[in-house]
Design a protein around this motif. Structure first.
Motif, PDB file in Angstrom:
ATOM      1  N   LYS A 148       0.858  -1.258  -0.030  1.00 13.19           N
ATOM      2  CA  LYS A 148      -0.043  -0.116   0.061  1.00 13.19           C
ATOM      3  C   LYS A 148       0.725   1.363   0.119  1.00 13.19           C
ATOM      4  O   LYS A 148       2.217   1.174   0.448  1.00 13.19           O
ATOM      5  N   ASP A 214      -3.275   5.048  -0.329  1.00 11.01           N
ATOM      6  CA  ASP A 214      -4.216   4.262   0.174  1.00 11.01           C
ATOM      7  C   ASP A 214      -4.626   4.224   1.605  1.00 11.01           C
ATOM      8  O   ASP A 214      -5.996   3.737   2.020  1.00 11.01           O
ATOM      9  N   GLY A 236     -10.148   3.731   0.282  1.00 11.27           N
ATOM     10  CA  GLY A 236      -8.893   3.813   1.267  1.00 11.27           C
ATOM     11  C   GLY A 236      -9.580   4.206   2.682  1.00 11.27           C
ATOM     12  O   GLY A 236     -10.663   4.283   3.065  1.00 11.27           O
TER      13      GLY A 236
END
Length: 325
Positions: A148, A214, A236
């Motif tokens: 991420k 994210d 997110g």
């Protein structure tokens, strides 16, 4: 024993004093810890100052500070006697309790005294309860972050610095915002943005080829809401542990809703037991591996409590203010 105490809210110089008190005895399920280091967090000085609206003294006399580290000297009924002599770090020492870690001894529930690896000093252990666990929960509270992209706002802060390290340890790409090159170096993040001189939204979008991030570990939800909305990817998470600039911000509900955003408003004091055990285990694994660095700001002993509280309130220090006991 010697203890830092106060009996009313107010400025540190007016209300803090050193008091002789009896050494507490551990009740059933408790341990008695000889405190070697007491960490002072912003929440500790705000509580002592009566900063919360409608605040009233919950106890006639308070020993402040929630974080600390030391050695277990005795155990109460029901606690394994083998824990005597164990090095430990402490969390929630003064959360909904009158007596915290600002003393030579503290008696508290055994689960709140966590094994401290030998390679970690007591002063470093006194940084874990609030800053390090907050960072861990903001990052991993809803699962792994490997692969991420994470934005940590305020990476030079006590929580932010740990979050930068932990995000990298968790396999994420991490970017942080700071206000100077000195603070960038302190954060330890290789990718950083000076929010005083650069447009954070533009810079992060440039770094991510327009994709955004994210997850955001957020130090001031209200101040950064517009940038967060622009930068967070659909689906997110924004994990925010403070909103000091505005305690009741107006929420851009539909803006976040149409991105299917998860908003986590978190406070580490309220972690459920299972989640906290996961956090403790992960922190101790990293500590045992020597994977985490700590920013300790030495502030003397118990007798220096007034100056130490004032140092925290000034907001200029880089790290956690710690008293050696």
């Amino acid at each position: 024993m010697k203890a830092i105490t106060y009996e009313e809210f107010g400025p540190a110089a007016d209300v803090l004093s050193i008091t002789e008190m009896p050494v507490p005895s551990p009740a059933p399920g408790e341990v008695l810890v000889r405190v070697h280091a007491s960490g002072i967090n912003p929440s500790d000085v705000k509580l002592r100052g009566g900063a919360r609206p409608g605040a009233v003294m919950a106890y006639p006399l308070v020993i402040p500070h929630s974080d600390g580290a030391g050695v277990i000297e005795a155990v109460g009924q029901g606690v394994d006697a083998a824990r005597v002599g164990q090095r430990v770090w402490i969390w929630n020492g003064q959360w909904q309790r009158a007596f915290g870690t600002g003393a030579e001894y503290i008696a508290l529930p055994s689960e709140q005294a966590v094994w401290l690896p030998e390679g970690t000093s007591f002063a470093e252990g006194a940084c874990l309860g609030i800053p390090a666990l907050t960072a861990w929960y903001a990052l991993f509270g809803d699962g792994p972050i490997e692969g991420k992209t994470v934005l940590v706002t305020g990476g030079a802060g006590t929580v932010g610095r740990y979050a930068c390290q932990m995000a990298a340890l968790g396999g994420a790409r991490v970017t942080t915002t700071v206000s100077s090159e000195e603070k960038a170096a302190h954060s330890g993040a290789s990718d950083w943005i000076n929010y005083r001189t650069d447009d954070v939204t533009e810079a992060v979008l440039d770094m991510t080829q327009g994709a955004g991030v994210d997850r955001i570990v957020e130090v001031d939800f209200a101040a950064n809401q517009a940038a967060s909305l622009a930068l967070i990817r659909p689906g997110g998470t924004i994990a925010s542990y403070a909103s000091a600039s505005q305690m009741r911000p107006e929420l851009d509900f539909y803006g976040f809703m149409f991105k299917n955003i998860r908003l986590d408003m978190l406070i580490v004091y309220q972690l459920d037991a299972a989640t906290r055990r996961k956090g403790e285990a992960q922190l101790n694994q990293w500590l045992d591996q020597g994977a985490l660095s700590h920013a300790v700001v030495p502030a003397g002993g118990l007798e220096d409590a007034v100056a130490a509280h004032q140092l925290v309130e000034a907001g200029q220090k880089l790290g956690t203010v710690v008293l050696e006991v």
